[in-house]
Design a protein around this motif. Structure first.
Motif, PDB file in Angstrom:
ATOM      1  N   ASN A 211      49.068  31.981  46.126  1.00 42.66           N
ATOM      2  CA  ASN A 211      48.697  32.967  45.466  1.00 42.66           C
ATOM      3  C   ASN A 211      46.154  33.189  45.232  1.00 42.66           C
ATOM      4  N   ARG A 215      44.811  36.070  47.293  1.00 37.77           N
ATOM      5  CA  ARG A 215      44.603  36.928  46.394  1.00 37.77           C
ATOM      6  C   ARG A 215      42.389  37.098  46.941  1.00 37.77           C
ATOM      7  N   ASP A 219      40.835  40.356  48.577  1.00 38.75           N
ATOM      8  CA  ASP A 219      39.601  40.556  48.288  1.00 38.75           C
ATOM      9  C   ASP A 219      37.940  40.246  48.486  1.00 38.75           C
ATOM     10  N   CYS A 332      46.379  42.833  42.536  1.00 40.16           N
ATOM     11  CA  CYS A 332      45.605  41.939  43.862  1.00 40.16           C
ATOM     12  C   CYS A 332      44.199  43.175  43.842  1.00 40.16           C
TER      13      CYS A 332
END
Length: 845
Positions: A211, A215, A219, A332
């Motif tokens: 996870n 992410r 990002d 997200c």
């Protein structure tokens, strides 16, 4: 030879500049790749290529059975048909919808990783010692002690006290950090008296939190322009379906539809296809064998150019458990700054054949992990395997393991693939196809063995000598001993295959050479960044051609089947070999942390010949002189001509300048006095840097690649004068391109305008088509006029990029003292290699 007899074959550089920068036909393949993912609103009309048509028709049914047609009233307004449900709509940080025109929330200031270091010297020294020279811990300590001893005399200190101090500063970097974690498996209480030894041991499992990794990828603002938020169907200006990035594939569309059908509340979410890769390596350095299984993760939203850019788009994770986000969307932060509700999906798994066997739960007896074809006839078209099909077979033949093993290749009915516990995941669908260019080397070696051992060894010695004198090329390693060295890597095999066909061409039958060259063409074609229906027809043609010529191996008794070897490499030697896995993972983690720091430009330093060009715009291509000129040369054009023993340099440069100023060559009856004089300072450069769009090759996040073109009398102790491709006309492929050898890079000024130039020796084609029947490559030879080299001065804007010329060796033995730096001067004919890299393969046809 008079200057009058050496006309420049080009028009003015402005014309050539338009060829390169406005997308003329010479650049048509690259240009179409550049335009592939753009909408009508953002795609300008470029040169002679029409803008993509705003209309399109539904994709062909036989290719897109799972994709519904677009309503007819919308077909004229866009070049992409986006998925109607999983659309990747914006939301806020809490998951609440926002209007489409809501700007993304401002990003907070990025943490200054350099502040973790007391001085810039600390940062640069850490990068130098840990990444570049990979110095051992004891040597770092010794260096710091010597530094401190010297610094004591000036009342200063060394940048680090010891290696632990340096490692601690690196470990403090927290940008995009996903630290490695570890757990240990439990030993079964009662494994049974006949249990295998491996079942009685515990194992360490190291992993990144998936996870966190996903992410971090989402990002990363580096991917803002290389990111797709919804499955789509792209069409070109002729309404032809195209496939380029992962989200343009049928699987993404099909899984997005399944997610919505299972749970309509997911409407507006962003599909995040998870792409996994596995590799196994065995390390043995006098301490026994140690096996490591690595697991990598990426996401299908990243476009091909971002994947090739090596900007943390592919991360080793080592573990699969992803408890959240596969059925219920999670919020997200995405590369473009917007928040989206994301739903994860296991989409693809990339692995070598041995790993595929383990993942699919089939036997190791050459069964296909994707279909049910018998090992004895893998050319047979058979149904694809599926978890449902396997479950039915196991239920039907649960009492007879022999039937499962012998007829379907199912190894153990009690072992389930890991995908059994994930929604929408079928390991047989996820597994990707792989192939190996090392196959060519093994096939040719086996073919030569039919000549008898003594003769085969003699031929292989000749081939080794030919490979050893292959001229250098940016990014291509040299093989001073040919193919005979002990430790091979995958990169070694790929590099060797780029020069191998030319070395074996005169020793192989025509049918076998056509088989091998067809296989190479297939490998390059299917790895292009964008495919369309025409490409698939070309692929099928190559497959049919390959199967036709492959029969030569069977008819001669050389081979009965083909195998797919595997190769691996690992950062083993930097550990202390005891419990090495944790050390190796920590090493990689530190390297990733230092990767966020600014690095010196290797192209400016002249250390590297090629690599990724990270942040440039997706320009089509340009060639620029190196940043530093050479100060040891005369700066007057006449003196420079004599210094270099190039008596025609001045007249050729003046001829070139006349063309630049007038847009056409001087009249046939011109006199030297009619040409403009060059009175400015002339600067000489030993190299130039070509930057071009090549998303299939090692490139930056925008698909850009750089290579250094050398023209120097001293390169590692030897002269090196590289070859280039120069644009001549609008004809497609090599028919509109000339090959030339660079003899000098230089620049001068006239009326306050700088002209960046090259003195070149032209090559001429043997024919208007690829003239070598065996390899399918173009053949050129050095061009002479009245026994003098046919030369010209050209503008750098006419240079497309570097070219790799491979000697046509023939059957004459290579002199033992011949060095590769002499090859371009010794041999009289050369193949223009279309296998130097993927972009070259698209250009040279």
């Amino acid at each position: 030879m008079s200057t009058r007899q050496i006309p420049c074959p080009y028009q003015d550089s402005g014309c050539i500049r338009r060829f390169k920068r406005e997308g003329d036909l010479t650049w048509h393949v690259t240009m179409m790749h550049w335009k592939a993912g753009q909408s009508v609103a953002s795609t300008p009309t470029v040169g002679n290529l029409p803008s993509p048509s705003p209309g399109h028709s539904p994709p062909p049914n036989y290719l897109n059975q799972d994709i519904p047609p677009e309503p007819s009233n919308q077909r004229k307004r866009k070049t992409r048909n986006y998925h109607p449900f999983l659309t990747g709509e914006h939301c806020d940080a809490e998951g609440r919808p926002v209007t489409p025109d809501t700007p993304p929330p401002p990003r907070g200031p990025l943490p200054n990783v350099w502040n973790l270091f007391q001085t810039e010297v600390q940062l640069q020294l850490a990068d130098f010692l840990y990444c570049k020279v990979q110095m051992s811990q004891s040597d770092i300590d010794l260096l710091m002690e010597l530094w401190a001893l010297a610094a004591a005399q000036s009342e200063s200190s060394s940048p680090f006290s010891d290696h632990n101090h340096m490692f601690a500063e690196i470990d403090n970097i927290r940008v995009g950090d996903a630290p490695w974690q570890c757990f240990e498996t439990a030993v079964p209480d009662n494994p049974g008296p006949n249990a295998p030894e491996w079942l009685s041991r515990s194992y360490q499992v190291w992993f990144h939190d998936p996870n966190t990794v996903i992410r971090n990828i989402l990002d990363n603002p580096d991917f803002a322009q290389e990111f797709d938020t919804a499955p789509f169907v792209p069409l070109d200006s002729n309404d032809t379906r195209r496939w380029s990035n992962f989200m343009s594939g049928n699987l993404s569309w099909r899984h997005a539809t399944k997610i919505y059908e299972d749970d309509p509340s997911t409407e507006g979410s962003m599909l995040v296809p998870i792409i996994l890769g596995a590799d196994k390596t065995t390390v043995s350095v006098a301490t026994g064998n140690a096996e490591y299984h690595l697991l990598y993760l990426s996401i299908g939203n990243l476009r091909n150019s971002a994947q090739q850019g090596h900007r943390n788009g592919v991360i080793p994770i080592g573990f699969l458990a992803i408890p959240k986000g596969m059925t219920i969307p999670v919020i997200c932060h995405c590369p473009d700054g917007h928040f989206r509700r994301c739903i994860y999906d296991l989409a693809a798994f990339i692995a070598d054949y041995p790993e595929k066997v383990l993942l699919a739960g089939i036997s190791v007896s050459s069964w296909c992990p994707k279909c049910t074809s018998q090992p004895s006839n893998l050319d047979q078209i058979s149904p694809r395997r599926s978890c449902e099909h396997t479950a039915v077979l196991i239920e039907q033949f649960s009492a007879d393991n022999d039937v499962l093993w012998n007829n379907y290749g199912i190894a153990n009915q009690n072992v389930q693939p890991f995908t059994a516990h994930f929604p929408r995941a079928d390991i047989h669908e996820m597994l990707s196809l792989t192939f190996s260019t090392k196959l060519l080397k093994e096939l040719s070696k086996t073919t030569l063995s039919s000549e008898g051992k003594t003769r085969a060894d003699e031929i292989m010695d000749d081939i080794d000598a030919q490979i050893a004198v292959t001229p250098p090329f940016p990014g291509l390693r040299q093989f001073p001993q040919g193919r005979r060295f002990k430790q091979w890597t995958g990169d070694d095999s790929k590099a060797l295959m780029k020069v191998y066909l030319s070395a074996i061409a005169d020793y192989m039958p025509e049918s076998i050479m056509k088989c091998l060259s067809t296989f190479m063409d297939f490998c390059y074609l299917v790895q292009r960044p964008t495919l369309d229906e025409t490409t698939f027809k070309e692929v099928q043609t190559l497959i049919d051609r390959y199967h036709h010529y492959r029969e030569a191996f069977h008819m001669s008794g050389v081979r009965e089947h083909f195998s797919l070897p595997r190769q691996h490499s690992k950062p083993w030697r930097r550990s202390n070999r005891y419990n090495a896995l944790s050390q190796m993972l920590l090493i990689n983690q530190r390297l990733d942390k230092l990767d966020v720091t600014p690095a010196l430009d290797p192209f400016d330093a002249g250390v590297e010949d090629m690599g990724a060009a990270g942040d440039e715009e997706s320009l089509l291509g340009e060639v620029k002189l190196a940043k530093t000129y050479e100060r040891s040369y005369p700066t007057d054009i006449s003196l420079l001509s004599r210094y270099l023993n190039q008596p025609n340099l001045e007249s050729l440069a003046c001829f070139f300048l006349y063309e630049q100023l007038n847009g056409e060559p001087p009249p046939p009856d011109y006199r030297n006095e009619d040409l403009p004089a060059i009175g400015s300072i002339v600067r000489v450069f030993h190299s130039a840097v070509a930057t071009f769009h090549a998303p299939s090759d090692i490139s930056g996040t925008h698909g850009m690649r750089r290579e250094r073109i050398q023209a120097t009398p001293q390169w590692y102790g030897y002269p090196r004068y590289d070859c280039v491709l120069s644009v001549e006309s609008e004809e497609k492929g090599f028919r509109g391109i000339n090959a030339a050898c660079i003899r000098l890079f230089f620049s001068f000024q006239y009326d306050n305008v700088e002209y960046q130039c090259a003195l070149v020796h032209w090559y001429k084609r043997h024919s208007r088509t690829p003239s070598d029947v065996k390899t399918g490559m173009w053949v050129v030879e050095p061009h002479y006029h009245n026994e003098e080299p046919f030369m010209a001065v050209i503008h750098l804007d006419t240079i497309l990029r570097g070219a790799h010329l491979l000697p046509v060796f023939g059957l004459t033995a290579i002199p033992k003292k011949l060095h590769f730096s002499q090859s371009l001067d010794v041999f009289t004919a050369f193949y223009v290699s279309k296998y130097a890299d993927h972009q070259m393969n698209e250009i040279i046809h």
